[in-house]
Design a protein around this motif. Sequence first.
Motif, PDB file in Angstrom:
ATOM      1  N   ASP A 183       0.837  -1.212   0.000  1.00 48.20           N
ATOM      2  CA  ASP A 183       0.000   0.000   0.000  1.00 48.20           C
ATOM      3  C   ASP A 183       0.866   1.254   0.000  1.00 48.20           C
ATOM      4  O   ASP A 183       0.577   2.225  -0.715  1.00 48.20           O
ATOM      5  N   LEU A 184       1.926   1.232   0.804  1.00 49.99           N
ATOM      6  CA  LEU A 184       2.833   2.382   0.863  1.00 49.99           C
ATOM      7  C   LEU A 184       3.558   2.560  -0.467  1.00 49.99           C
ATOM      8  O   LEU A 184       3.737   3.691  -0.943  1.00 49.99           O
ATOM      9  N   GLN A 225       2.417   1.694  -3.380  1.00 49.28           N
ATOM     10  CA  GLN A 225       1.424   2.203  -4.326  1.00 49.28           C
ATOM     11  C   GLN A 225       1.201   3.700  -4.121  1.00 49.28           C
ATOM     12  O   GLN A 225       1.098   4.465  -5.086  1.00 49.28           O
ATOM     13  N   THR A 226       1.133   4.114  -2.846  1.00 44.97           N
ATOM     14  CA  THR A 226       0.946   5.538  -2.545  1.00 44.97           C
ATOM     15  C   THR A 226       2.094   6.368  -3.106  1.00 44.97           C
ATOM     16  O   THR A 226       1.875   7.398  -3.759  1.00 44.97           O
ATOM     17  N   LYS A 276     -10.007   4.982  -4.035  1.00 47.65           N
ATOM     18  CA  LYS A 276      -8.926   4.609  -3.115  1.00 47.65           C
ATOM     19  C   LYS A 276      -7.657   5.401  -3.418  1.00 47.65           C
ATOM     20  O   LYS A 276      -6.966   5.877  -2.510  1.00 47.65           O
ATOM     21  N   ASP A 277      -7.331   5.547  -4.720  1.00 46.93           N
ATOM     22  CA  ASP A 277      -6.146   6.322  -5.114  1.00 46.93           C
ATOM     23  C   ASP A 277      -6.279   7.779  -4.690  1.00 46.93           C
ATOM     24  O   ASP A 277      -5.308   8.408  -4.262  1.00 46.93           O
ATOM     25  N   GLU A 290      -7.941   8.869  -2.099  1.00 50.66           N
ATOM     26  CA  GLU A 290      -7.736   8.927  -0.640  1.00 50.66           C
ATOM     27  C   GLU A 290      -6.259   8.826  -0.279  1.00 50.66           C
ATOM     28  O   GLU A 290      -5.778   9.524   0.618  1.00 50.66           O
ATOM     29  N   LEU A 291      -5.532   7.954  -0.996  1.00 49.47           N
ATOM     30  CA  LEU A 291      -4.102   7.801  -0.727  1.00 49.47           C
ATOM     31  C   LEU A 291      -3.352   9.102  -1.023  1.00 49.47           C
ATOM     32  O   LEU A 291      -2.467   9.503  -0.258  1.00 49.47           O
ATOM     33  N   GLN A 322      -3.804  11.972   1.575  1.00 49.93           N
ATOM     34  CA  GLN A 322      -3.005  11.831   2.797  1.00 49.93           C
ATOM     35  C   GLN A 322      -1.650  12.531   2.669  1.00 49.93           C
ATOM     36  O   GLN A 322      -1.044  12.901   3.668  1.00 49.93           O
ATOM     37  N   GLU A 323      -1.154  12.679   1.434  1.00 47.51           N
ATOM     38  CA  GLU A 323       0.161  13.298   1.208  1.00 47.51           C
ATOM     39  C   GLU A 323       0.026  14.656   0.505  1.00 47.51           C
ATOM     40  O   GLU A 323       0.906  15.072  -0.238  1.00 47.51           O
TER      41      GLU A 323
END
Length: 285
Positions: free
Chosen positions: A210-211, A213-214, A251-252, A254-255, A258-259
């Motif tokens: 997940d990290l 991918q982010t 989902k992308d 939301e990821l 976060q950044e």
Amino acid sequence: RHRNYTPPQELIDHYGADSVRLYMLNSPLLRAEDLIFCDKGVKDITRKILIPLWNAYSFLSTYADADNWSPTEDSLTKWSVSEHPLDRWIVSQLHSLLEKVSKHMEEYKLYLVVPQVLNFIDDLTNWYIRLNRRRFWGDSDKESTVSNDQEIAYGTLHYVLLEFSKLFAPFAPFVSDRLYQNLTEGLTGAKESAHLCDMPEAQARLIDTDLEQTMSLIKRAINQGRSLRQKHKIKIRQILPKMTVIVRKEKDKELLQQEEALLKRELNLKELFFTTDEAKYVRLS
């Protein structure tokens, strides 16, 4: 027989044996195909792989010397307790690379290794070190001591370079061994050479998909933002009022949200918007 190539010894004298070796490993020869040998290919290997890798080590050694930091048994394990997302990401990238390289080697697909190595070195130098640079500077008010966060940053970079030198040893034996010996100087229990070490094995618990991918999404967004600036001839130091990032998956979105702070800082933006409404912005023809 026509001697229409540069003699190998001249190439080795000029670029080093590792560059020639990596160029051949990355060539169609390993797929039993024809190769038109090109000196520029050897030069590009030096420019894109060996020099950036050595620059990463130089960065570590320069700042470590300035702060009187040297690796110890305690400091070398601090990376494992780091909660910093960039530390966890580069360690995850390293172990994903270990997994891929091991698979390629077992299948004798050595020509797939160099592209993977190239991507990792780019992640290490152009992303991890560049985005983390301020952590290595430390606190200017406490010049005499190395902060805990600084210690973790040093330990993480040292760990990644050390494990990578062992991984890279079969492919670039000379540079890898010099890198390994420099990194293990003064460490008790270290082997004399990278070639005497076992090949490092991937640890599944350290791989965070997940990290990864982010960070992949963040890198794409930053690269596309920079490309747009370049296209319109707007320099990065000129602040822009806003940018809209279009993604297909919620989902992308939301990821990336976060950044948001990292994206705004890297692209010098006041505001950043995210949307999944492709039809509003994109016209396919």
